[in-house]
Design a protein around this motif. Structure first.
Motif, PDB file in Angstrom:
ATOM      1  N   LEU A   1       0.807  -1.046   0.435  1.00  0.00           N
ATOM      2  CA  LEU A   1      -0.195   0.102  -0.025  1.00  0.00           C
ATOM      3  C   LEU A   1       0.970   1.140   0.257  1.00  0.00           C
ATOM      4  N   LEU A   2       0.874   1.909  -1.167  1.00  0.00           N
ATOM      5  CA  LEU A   2       1.230   3.489  -0.867  1.00  0.00           C
ATOM      6  C   LEU A   2       0.639   4.690  -0.404  1.00  0.00           C
ATOM      7  N   LEU A   3       0.657   4.911   1.112  1.00  0.00           N
ATOM      8  CA  LEU A   3      -0.183   5.697   1.141  1.00  0.00           C
ATOM      9  C   LEU A   3       0.266   7.388   1.188  1.00  0.00           C
ATOM     10  N   GLN A   4      -0.610   8.186   0.463  1.00  0.00           N
ATOM     11  CA  GLN A   4      -0.676   9.529  -0.160  1.00  0.00           C
ATOM     12  C   GLN A   4      -1.469  10.167   0.882  1.00  0.00           C
ATOM     13  N   ASP A   5      -2.600   9.450   1.442  1.00  0.00           N
ATOM     14  CA  ASP A   5      -3.177  10.636   2.317  1.00  0.00           C
ATOM     15  C   ASP A   5      -4.294   9.513   3.342  1.00  0.00           C
TER      16      ASP A   5
END
Length: 410
Positions: free
Chosen positions: A116-120
């Protein structure tokens, strides 16, 4: 998903497929040649891109935005399982949080891992922005929070874009060993040459010796630019001038607020090459965010742009953004909404000579290259994906499927 991530991972030797939506960002209008109701497959620079249907919308209506998020989550779950099943691991570009649904289903059906690449951070971001509210907000918050926590639990690993996000996730029960900071990087582009307009100082009629501060980006509530305007209205910050490039819902009020100042200039949005030219003329780049707990762990792309430009940064924001700049001696920070604090920081810049400003900008550029450059970020992501695939893979090709919804930019 930004193409810079796809090409960055390809540069690390990974084979990529992209599962995304029909292009409709940021206007909410479907791009020419596509249909919101039909799935399609195309090749973009050697990358197979599978697009699935969605409800196109990016306006201020919470119901329509949620329809956008949920429609793609469902369609990509139904039409994307073939690609996910063939992959060794998936990279989920989130936000929105619903982008994780197809990878979660693939994890259950085929035991395929995802990173998971979490931006927000959801649900925080949708409430802090005013996207959702009212009497039903508590129930919606619990529902979204429960889903988000499940995406964390099922992920093989979580990459976040700021150190503060690590602490936030750990406070919510995620193991610290499961979270890695991977800063966003800027798209690599060829040098641009802009002709046909005078340099910005001449165009605006700025006097000699002017120290030029540039804010480029959205003029909205989340940026809280009122304090910045007030600081440059104060005669004490002369001879500094402020240029605000862009648009947003707060711009009319900001223009009225600065009506008595001759040192504040508003420019409408311009094409990217011209924005680069204007940025190159600025003495100081400004990064601004409201004083909200969520924004303390937000790393806006304007920070990377400021550091990479080789110019010093004035960060009018809480938390991680300010810490990066001050820690590396790449600029000064001020408290959002506090005109006196901002004016004090402006005057610290005013007191520096050009040699000192250049040295400060060089330190920012060095920090960007060491922490945020494409090879650094893409290398970390590629390693996380390889580890996820290795833990699960028994045979097959080194293919990585990247899932996303709204934010693929051509």
């Amino acid at each position: 998903m930004p193409e810079s991530i796809v090409h960055g991972l390809k540069g690390q030797g990974l084979e990529m497929d992209v599962l995304t939506g029909v292009p409709n960002y940021p206007s909410g209008r479907v791009a020419d040649g596509y249909s919101a109701k039909r799935a399609s497959v195309e090749d973009r620079q050697g990358v197979r891109v599978r697009r699935t249907p969605l409800f196109p919308s990016h306006n201020s209506s919470p119901m329509k935005r949620m329809a956008n998020y949920l429609s793609w989550a469902v369609s990509s779950t139904l039409w994307g399982q073939g690609a996910l099943r063939r992959s060794d691991a998936a990279l989920v570009y989130s936000s929105p949080a619903t982008a994780a649904l197809p990878a979660m289903v693939s994890r259950v059906l085929w035991r395929k891992p995802y990173v998971l690449l979490l931006q927000d951070v959801w649900p925080d971001s949708i409430f802090a922005s005013g996207f959702l509210g009212g009497r039903s907000s508590r129930a919606v918050f619990k529902l979204v929070d429960g889903f988000v926590r499940r995406t964390y639990a099922m992920a093989d690993h979580i990459a976040v874009i700021s150190p503060g996000m690590v602490d936030l996730l750990v406070d919510r029960g995620v193991s610290r060993n499961k979270v890695t900071v991977v800063y966003n990087w800027l798209p690599e582009s060829e040098p641009v040459e802009v002709v046909g307009r005078e340099p910005i100082r001449e165009e605006l009629g700025l006097p000699g010796g002017t120290r030029l501060f540039l804010y480029a980006g959205n003029h909205g509530r989340a940026q809280a630019l009122e304090g910045l305007i007030d600081a440059f209205t104060d005669p004490a910050t002369a001879p500094a001038h402020l240029v605000l490039l862009g648009d947003g819902v707060s711009k009319p009020d900001l223009v009225r607020r600065s009506a008595d100042s001759s040192r504040i200039h508003f420019l409408d949005p311009v094409p990217y090459p011209e924005a680069i030219r204007i940025g190159a003329e600025a003495d100081v780049h400004v990064v601004a965010l409201a004083d909200e707990p969520l924004f303390a762990v937000t790393m806006p792309s304007k920070l990377q742009s400021a550091l990479a430009s080789g110019s010093p940064a004035l960060v009018v924001a809480p938390g991680d953004s300010a810490d990066i700049v001050t820690k590396h001696g790449a600029g000064f920070a001020a408290r959002p909404g506090d005109a006196a604090s901002i004016a004090s920081a402006v005057n610290e810049f005013n007191a520096l000579d050009h040699t000192s400003l250049s040295a400060m900008g060089a330190r920012g550029r060095e920090a960007y290259e060491r922490l945020m450059a494409r090879d650094i970020g893409a290398g970390r992501l590629a390693e996380l994906l390889r580890r996820a695939a290795t833990r699960r893979r028994t045979k097959g090709a080194d293919a990585v499927t990247s899932t996303d919804t709204e934010k693929e930019k051509p």
